[in-house]
Structure formats: C-alpha cells, structure tokens
Scaffold this active site. Sequence first.
Site, PDB file in Angstrom:
ATOM      1  N   LYS A  41       0.806  -1.149   0.007  1.00  0.00           N
ATOM      2  CA  LYS A  41      -0.040   0.094   0.054  1.00  0.00           C
ATOM      3  C   LYS A  41       0.691   1.167  -0.045  1.00  0.00           C
ATOM      4  O   LYS A  41       2.036   1.407   0.723  1.00  0.00           O
ATOM      5  CB  LYS A  41      -1.019   0.137   1.287  1.00  0.00           C
ATOM      6  N   ARG A  90     -13.835  -6.992  12.408  1.00  0.00           N
ATOM      7  CA  ARG A  90     -15.378  -6.253  11.968  1.00  0.00           C
ATOM      8  C   ARG A  90     -16.164  -6.900  11.351  1.00  0.00           C
ATOM      9  O   ARG A  90     -17.419  -6.579  11.721  1.00  0.00           O
ATOM     10  CB  ARG A  90     -14.755  -4.938  11.286  1.00  0.00           C
TER      11      ARG A  90
END
Length: 171
Positions: A41, A90
């Site tokens: 990233k 999550r």
Amino acid sequence: MKRALFPGSFDPITNGHIEIVRRGLLLFDEIIIGIGLNTAKQAMFSPDQRQRWIEEAFKDEPRIKVHLYTGLTVHFAREVEARFILRGLRSAPDYEYERNIDLLNKYLDAEIETFYLLSSPETSFVSSTLVREVIRFHGHLEGLLPPHIIRDIYGLYPGGGPVSAPSAKSS
Ligand code: ADP
C-alpha cells in the site's frame, strides 16, 4: 509477562484500532503496536507521523509501546519477545482475510498464538482506508479519529485533505 503484538499499517490509527488495543490490555500485560512498513500500500502519512500519533493516543498508558518494523510479522513478534498477536475483527470479510494470515503465521511459527477481538458497533464501520477517503474529500472526522490527530490533519491540510478533488473544490 504476557506480551502481545498488535500489527497493522495504522495509516492513520483510528478509534477502531484504539478500542481494540484498550480492550486488549484486559488480556495482556503489555501490547506492542507494530507499524508494518512493507505492505504494497502507498501510505498517506509518514511512518514517523503515524508513530507520533499512536504514542500521543496512549501517552497515559505505559503498558503500550510503539515500534516500526519491516519483514514478517511473526519474525518481528519473536524479535520483541511477544508470544501473542492481537487483531480486530469487524466483519465476515475481515474473518476470511484474517483466517489466511492466521494459517500462514501458524505455518511460519506454530508457537505464536493470535487472539481476535470483535469490534464494537460504534467503530465496526471504521477503517483507515475509508478515513483516508474522508480526509481527501474534506469530510467530518469527529468520532473516527482521536482529537489530536484531527487537529493535526486540519493543520496539515487547511481547508481539507491533501489530494485536491475537483468536484469537492468547485462546490
Ligand atoms: P492492515 O493494514 O493489516 O489491514 P490495519 O492497520 O488496517 O491493518 O488494522 C490492523 C488491525 O486492526 C487489523 O486486525 C484490523 O482488522 C483491525 N482493525 C482495523 N480497524 C478496526 C476497527 N474499526 N475495529 C476493530 N478492529 C479494527
């Protein structure tokens, strides 16, 4: 001494990460937050900036340390003598993703155990990726990031995020 490593990119650290770390302190004596620098990233914030923000977020908590690292997470866990890795979950996609990492980590080092905490409803929609979008397009950051980070971001990018968005600017 139960020491855990909480690895991630933290670009930037969010209230979701902070919540997981604070709850992790119920399980572990010490948590090392490891800012991994070798992901593919492209980061928005520098490693030093990310580290400073995390240190400020936990300045009241001596049981939390912050380090930068490169290389494999299990190797870094060994280096800092952490027998445990802490991760947050999550959603179902998080589970799928984490499961593969868990299996790989076990393959690389069977003695390191990873523990998962489910995110709270208040922060389960928060990700660093989405927060970066909110920063870029000048959205409200309250509730997503700690106040000191929001203050710095407003200072770093007066009037909004670092990437000029034609539609957002002309409106
Ligand atoms: P990565 O770059 O590996 O995706 P992140 O920096 O995004 O790592 O996150 C590090 C850890 O924090 C991961 O376990 C991730 O699932 C968890 N995490 C991120 N956001 C949240 C959140 N809102 N609630 C709970 N856990 C979270």
